[in-house]
Design a protein around this motif. Structure first.
Motif, mmCIF file in Angstrom:
data_model
loop_
_atom_site.group_PDB
_atom_site.id
_atom_site.type_symbol
_atom_site.label_atom_id
_atom_site.label_comp_id
_atom_site.label_asym_id
_atom_site.label_seq_id
_atom_site.Cartn_x
_atom_site.Cartn_y
_atom_site.Cartn_z
ATOM 1 N N PRO A 17 0.827 -1.206 0.000
ATOM 2 C CA PRO A 17 0.000 0.000 0.000
ATOM 3 C C PRO A 17 0.865 1.261 0.000
ATOM 4 C CG PRO A 17 -0.663 -1.509 1.753
ATOM 5 C CD PRO A 17 0.620 -2.028 1.187
ATOM 6 N N THR A 18 0.334 2.328 -0.533
ATOM 7 C CA THR A 18 1.035 3.613 -0.500
ATOM 8 C C THR A 18 0.913 4.206 0.898
ATOM 9 O OG1 THR A 18 -0.909 4.913 -1.091
ATOM 10 C CG2 THR A 18 0.434 4.040 -2.920
ATOM 11 N N GLY A 19 1.683 5.233 1.159
ATOM 12 C CA GLY A 19 1.574 5.931 2.435
ATOM 13 C C GLY A 19 0.188 6.527 2.631
ATOM 14 N N ALA A 20 -0.382 7.066 1.558
ATOM 15 C CA ALA A 20 -1.732 7.637 1.629
ATOM 16 C C ALA A 20 -2.765 6.561 1.945
ATOM 17 C CB ALA A 20 -2.073 8.343 0.322
ATOM 18 N N CYS A 36 -4.923 5.603 10.136
ATOM 19 C CA CYS A 36 -4.812 6.871 10.868
ATOM 20 C C CYS A 36 -6.035 7.780 10.770
ATOM 21 C CB CYS A 36 -3.593 7.647 10.367
ATOM 22 S SG CYS A 36 -2.073 6.690 10.250
ATOM 23 N N SER A 37 -6.723 7.732 9.639
ATOM 24 C CA SER A 37 -7.776 8.712 9.388
ATOM 25 C C SER A 37 -8.981 8.584 10.320
ATOM 26 C CB SER A 37 -8.234 8.650 7.936
ATOM 27 O OG SER A 37 -8.870 7.418 7.665
ATOM 28 N N ALA A 38 -9.200 7.432 10.894
ATOM 29 C CA ALA A 38 -10.354 7.297 11.806
ATOM 30 C C ALA A 38 -10.253 8.288 12.963
ATOM 31 C CB ALA A 38 -10.445 5.875 12.339
ATOM 32 N N LEU A 76 -9.127 12.507 7.415
ATOM 33 C CA LEU A 76 -8.466 12.407 6.111
ATOM 34 C C LEU A 76 -7.517 13.573 5.861
ATOM 35 C CD1 LEU A 76 -11.342 11.043 3.853
ATOM 36 C CD2 LEU A 76 -9.267 9.841 4.578
ATOM 37 N N SER A 77 -7.821 14.724 6.449
ATOM 38 C CA SER A 77 -6.960 15.902 6.275
ATOM 39 C C SER A 77 -5.797 15.906 7.256
ATOM 40 C CB SER A 77 -7.782 17.174 6.462
ATOM 41 O OG SER A 77 -8.210 17.262 7.823
ATOM 42 N N ASP A 127 -9.533 15.440 13.286
ATOM 43 C CA ASP A 127 -10.994 15.539 13.303
ATOM 44 C C ASP A 127 -11.679 14.312 12.695
ATOM 45 O OD1 ASP A 127 -10.171 15.925 10.703
ATOM 46 O OD2 ASP A 127 -11.258 17.807 10.406
ATOM 47 N N GLY A 128 -11.069 13.145 12.873
ATOM 48 C CA GLY A 128 -11.665 11.922 12.355
ATOM 49 C C GLY A 128 -12.897 11.525 13.134
#
Length: 136
Positions: free
Chosen positions: A24-27, A34-36, A40-41, A45-46
């Motif tokens: 997988p990519t870093g994104a 991490c985004s939870a 996503l930004s 504020d997930g």
């Protein structure tokens, strides 16, 4: 030996059948792991952030809070799970889980700024590189 010319095309066709595992990519890893909490930004504020006693870090400000320099080694240590706390014990000040076991795999040389390339999991380096792109 006169049929050796038939082996090369067969070997090449079989090589195309070998499926390699896509890293997988870093994104993508950021989105999955991490985004939870961080959103996503990366601003902390997930969707899961509200359930935490302590708000997740705003990852877009890591460089700004470090004199304009992205703290790559420190970031990777935190993601990996190294917090300076005894192994197996959670840092009570941080709800950040350890992601090291999920990111193991291919190692690549990474220079954390001391001029010494250190074997580091590729996926960990990719997440840190992705976080650099989020800096404001």
């Amino acid at each position: 030996m006169r049929h050796a010319w038939m082996i090369l095309p067969l070997a090449l066709s079989l090589a195309g059948c070998v499926e390699t595992e896509k890293v997988p990519t870093g994104a993508e890893d950021f989105g999955d792991f991490c985004s939870a909490c961080h959103g996503l930004s990366g601003k902390g504020d997930g969707e899961g952030a509200a359930a935490l006693a302590r708000k997740p870090a705003d990852l877009t400000q890591l460089s700004a809070k470090n004199g304009g320099v992205f703290p790559g080694t420190r970031v990777m240590a935190k993601i990996w799970g190294y917090t300076g706390v005894a192994p197996g014990r959670q840092d009570s000040a941080s709800p950040m889980p350890e992601f090291g076991p999920l990111l193991q795999g291919e190692l690549v040389p990474y220079d954390g700024g001391d001029g010494i390339p250190t074997p580091t999991p590729l996926r960990l380096v990719q997440i840190a590189d992705y976080l650099k792109t989020l800096q404001e």
